[in-house]
Design an enzyme around this catalytic site. Structure first.
Site, mmCIF file in Angstrom:
data_model
loop_
_atom_site.group_PDB
_atom_site.id
_atom_site.type_symbol
_atom_site.label_atom_id
_atom_site.label_comp_id
_atom_site.label_asym_id
_atom_site.label_seq_id
_atom_site.Cartn_x
_atom_site.Cartn_y
_atom_site.Cartn_z
ATOM 1 N N GLU A 256 -5.941 1.309 -0.555
ATOM 2 C CA GLU A 256 -6.560 0.355 -1.477
ATOM 3 C C GLU A 256 -6.853 -0.926 -0.694
ATOM 4 O O GLU A 256 -5.965 -1.444 -0.015
ATOM 5 C CB GLU A 256 -5.597 0.034 -2.618
ATOM 6 C CG GLU A 256 -5.264 1.205 -3.517
ATOM 7 C CD GLU A 256 -4.235 0.803 -4.559
ATOM 8 O OE1 GLU A 256 -4.586 0.071 -5.501
ATOM 9 O OE2 GLU A 256 -3.065 1.212 -4.417
ATOM 10 N N ARG A 471 7.967 9.081 3.027
ATOM 11 C CA ARG A 471 7.587 7.720 3.429
ATOM 12 C C ARG A 471 8.448 7.254 4.597
ATOM 13 O O ARG A 471 9.574 7.705 4.775
ATOM 14 C CB ARG A 471 7.806 6.745 2.269
ATOM 15 C CG ARG A 471 6.761 6.805 1.195
ATOM 16 C CD ARG A 471 7.040 5.764 0.137
ATOM 17 N NE ARG A 471 6.971 4.428 0.704
ATOM 18 C CZ ARG A 471 6.522 3.370 0.042
ATOM 19 N NH1 ARG A 471 6.128 3.487 -1.194
ATOM 20 N NH2 ARG A 471 6.483 2.188 0.611
ATOM 21 N N LYS A 481 3.194 -5.672 -1.222
ATOM 22 C CA LYS A 481 2.182 -6.741 -1.188
ATOM 23 C C LYS A 481 2.653 -7.943 -2.000
ATOM 24 O O LYS A 481 2.508 -9.093 -1.568
ATOM 25 C CB LYS A 481 0.859 -6.212 -1.758
ATOM 26 C CG LYS A 481 0.250 -5.100 -0.932
ATOM 27 C CD LYS A 481 -0.800 -4.338 -1.716
ATOM 28 C CE LYS A 481 -1.186 -3.079 -0.951
ATOM 29 N NZ LYS A 481 -1.995 -2.164 -1.741
#
Length: 760
Positions: A256, A471, A481
């Site tokens: 994104e 991950r 973020k």
């Protein structure tokens, strides 16, 4: 209920196993059908335990219910008589989903009618033992007997494994005789990590990703993957897909564009681009730009820069927004097929997993089509209507949203659209449009796999396969973020590229080479499980690369002036310093040597201490590369009693007694700024309330940055460019910061040198 229990126990299941089976409705129904079919042929007493076991295993492992009768019939007719044949039969029907099944091919693939004689087994085992005889005699019963079994079974695919094992045991006993006491001693185990080869070296990422290493499906064989849904059109869609791609592997990296990539993304980049590269495929960089409120041009640019910095070139740079019209058309089709509806529940009502069912779920198709068109034309306010898909996700969430209204201009399409697709709707369809073969994503998306397959199949479009991997997380950092923005806004760090962060731009600024990050990803390995790793493992990879690539220079961070009194004041010679002392053929540079030099304050002690090997009034020290040994003549102090200068004598190394240590120095140096970085957080898991009750902002290390404004560095660095890297001898690895100017160079410490037990 009692009849079913009796039926199941009649084929050899224990009463407990039969009752457990009955709890599983799908398995119970399948097994009941298979056993009933068998009893029609053989009678109630004709189904023995061996046949019953095969019928149970077939019913419990078969994914395609329409093949149940066919396989049950093969078992009943005693064409399938062994577990090995059943496994082959299940594989065959899985890879041949279309009707009708070719009986001849099926029987060949399953070894129907193949008879293996005892003589064939004896000969095969004899041949294998002869091949390994020398090693067998050497290792005796410590030899890996499984190897003999495996090779014998490969030679006789349909032979009974028990018979082969008995033959192997008998022939080995004949060769070696009975076991001795030495044979009974346990062989010490050698531990080898999953992603290591026997030499202890880490396998390269390409080795880990190449060919069969990951057990992924081959292009066009999507249907062989566990959980993949096969529809009547699957095979024709796969054929079209293969015609278009030529059987080439296709992956994508779909970030994104609303933030900067971090160390976790490095694994995703390496996995997606690396898997394609290792298998002669292609990888797309696709921006998932479906949320116009959070997207900025700087993120698009930074993401592409980081992908290329890590050494990968996208086959094409695409955007989800490239497909907005096609995605809209598919949404209209989804409504027409009865799989989507316009809903007026508010966002707050839809949160969580126990949201109330939508009262608009069963509204007429034509009504939803009209309302969706009105959504597109901007006739509803934000939040007043959404398009929802009629499906249940693996985590139990009902009817995920496909489209929502946002009156925010899009970075690329401007005001053309006021409805935007969600991730759950967009992701699989963009994969389908780009003919992706392997949709690789992190483990948390496993709960969305069924919705991924459902949507492609509901629209009758090509369906890629989703594969999940673990991950990569690091301790002593945060990567979300939202939290990084908080660190920036509160002034804890300067920006997304502050070298104390673990964003990729921050690591580049700190001086981490891209090869080191890729090597770190290889060392962590391509694992399914989530991994949490400590930063020192990454730093170790950085040192390995910089040791071979960063030329040496000399720098003094805390200078102490030294005047060499037995050299003339105007004396100046140039000293040759190798760029890489371990390989002087790689080049060198010249630095001036005058009667005034500077050394580290820590390299002098006025009072001798036990074990201290460097300069004291009683102990001389050598100067690296200069060929001189210096001895203290006078210690000069300021009014506060601090040592500010030393006066020394020097003599050639050849004539002096060998000193206990050699230290670095500078002469006529450049004055530079040096920034020393430590961990940003004090605790391993700053986001864990049990470790840091007051939140991650309360866990900041006050000593995470130390700025030395007047460090002295030798003149060899004068022409350095931003991100050039050096090893400052005996100090650490450093990289030139973008804040540098023509008047003042600024260096960031990338990592310290390895611990040196000899350095006091």
């Amino acid at each position: 209920m009692a009849d079913t229990l009796t039926l199941f126990t009649s084929i050899g299941l224990s009463e407990q196993k039969a009752k457990e089976t009955m709890k599983n409705e799908a398995l119970s129904s399948a097994l009941k059908e298979a056993v009933t079919q068998a009893q029609r042929v053989h009678g109630a007493s004709g189904v023995d335990k061996a046949m019953g076991t095969l019928l149970y295993n077939m019913a419990s492992r078969l994914k395609d219910a329409k093949r149940l009768a066919f396989l049950a019939d093969s078992i009943v007719q005693r064409k399938i008589c062994t577990e090995l044949q059943l496994a082959a039969a299940l594989d065959f029907v899985k890879s041949h989903p279309q009707d009708p099944i070719n009986q001849k091919e099926f029987e060949e693939a399953c070894g129907v009618g193949v008879v293996i004689t005892p003589e064939q087994i004896e000969d095969a085992v004899e041949s294998v033992i002869k091949k390994h005889k020398e090693q067998l005699l050497k290792e005796r019963y410590h030899f890996n007997m499984g190897l003999l079994m495996g090779e014998a079974r490969s030679a006789l695919k349909w032979a009974d494994g028990k018979v082969i094992k008995n033959e192997v045991d008998m022939q080995v006993l004949h060769l070696l005789g009975p076991k001795t006491e030495a044979d009974l001693e346990k062989k010490p185990k050698v531990k080898v990590a999953d992603n290591k080869v026997s030499t202890g070296e880490v396998k390269s990422l390409m080795e880990q990703l190449r060919g069969e290493a990951l057990k992924f499906h081959k292009p066009g064989e999507n249907f062989k993957t566990e959980g993949y849904v096969v529809t009547p059109n699957t095979m024709s869609l796969l054929k079209k897909h293969l015609d278009l791609t030529g059987g080439q592997i296709r992956t994508r990296f779909p970030p994104e564009p609303n933030g900067i990539l971090h160390i976790g993304h490095a694994k995703a980049i390496n996995f997606n681009f690396g898997y394609a590269k290792a298998n002669n495929g292609i990888c797309f960089l696709r921006y998932d730009d479906t949320n116009p409120e959070k997207e900025e041009e700087k993120y698009f640019t930074a993401i592409k820069d980081m992908v290329e910095w890590l050494g990968y070139k996208p086959y094409a740079v695409t955007h989800a927004s490239d497909n907005f019209q096609q995605l809209y058309d598919l949404a209209v089709d989804l409504i027409r097929r009865g799989h989507a509806y316009v809903c007026h529940q508010r966002g707050e009502e839809l949160k969580g997993h126990n949201a109330p069912p939508s009262p608009w779920r069963d509204r007429p198709i034509e009504e939803s089509l009209v309302l969706f068109e009105r959504m597109k034309k901007g006739l509803f306010a934000e939040g007043e209507a959404t398009l929802r898909m009629k499906m249940v996700m693996e985590d139990g969430k009902m009817d995920p949203v496909a489209y929502r209204i946002k009156y925010t201009p899009h970075h690329r399409t401007g005001d053309e659209w006021c409805i935007y697709p969600t991730y759950d709707y967009t992701h699989c369809l963009c994969d389908s449009i780009e003919n992706i073969t392997h949709s690789l994503c992190t483990k948390e998306f496993q709960a969305r796999r069924s919705s991924y397959y459902w949507l492609c199949n509901a629209l009758d479009v090509y369906c890629p396969v989703q594969w999940e991997y673990g991950r990569l997380n690091l301790t002593y950092t945060v990567v979300s973020k939202r939290k990084i923005i908080k660190l920036v806004e509160t002034g804890v760090v300067r920006d997304w590229d502050d070298p104390r962060l673990f964003t990729l731009t921050a690591l580049r600024r700190r001086g981490f080479p891209p090869e080191a990050i890729n090597n770190f990803c290889a060392r962590v390995g391509v694992t399914v499980s989530q991994t949490t790793t400590e930063p020192h493992l990454l730093e170790s990879c950085v040192r390995d690369v910089l040791n071979d690539t960063a030329p040496r220079a000399m720098a003094v961070l805390e200078p102490l002036k030294v005047t060499i009194t037995n050299l003339p004041e105007d004396s100046q010679v140039y000293v040759r310093v190798p760029d890489f002392p371990a390989n002087e053929a790689k080049g060198s540079h010249m630095v001036p040597f005058t009667c005034t030099i500077f050394i580290e304050q820590s390299d002098f002690r006025e009072v001798m201490e036990k074990g201290y090997k460097r300069l004291t009034p009683e102990q001389p020290v050598g100067l690296r590369h200069a060929g001189y040994v210096i001895s203290v003549q006078k210690v000069i102090k300021d009014a506060q009693g601090n040592v500010v200068e030393l006066e020394v004598n020097c003599c050639r190394s050849e004539t002096a007694e060998k000193p206990k240590a050699f230290i670095h120095w500078v002469s006529k140096p450049l004055t530079c700024e040096v920034r020393l970085y430590e961990r940003l957080f004090l605790h391993k898991h700053p986001e864990d309330p049990s470790e840091v009750p007051n939140g991650f902002l309360s866990d900041i290390n006050p000593n995470s940055l130390q700025v030395i404004s007047s460090a002295l560095v030798d003149t060899s660095v004068k022409g350095a460019k931003v991100f050039d890297k050096f090893q400052f001898e005996r100090v650490g690895y450093f990289s030139l910061d973008p804040d540098s100017t023509a008047d003042k160079l600024i260096f960031n410490r990338t990592v310290t040198l390895k611990e040196d037990p000899g350095k006091i």
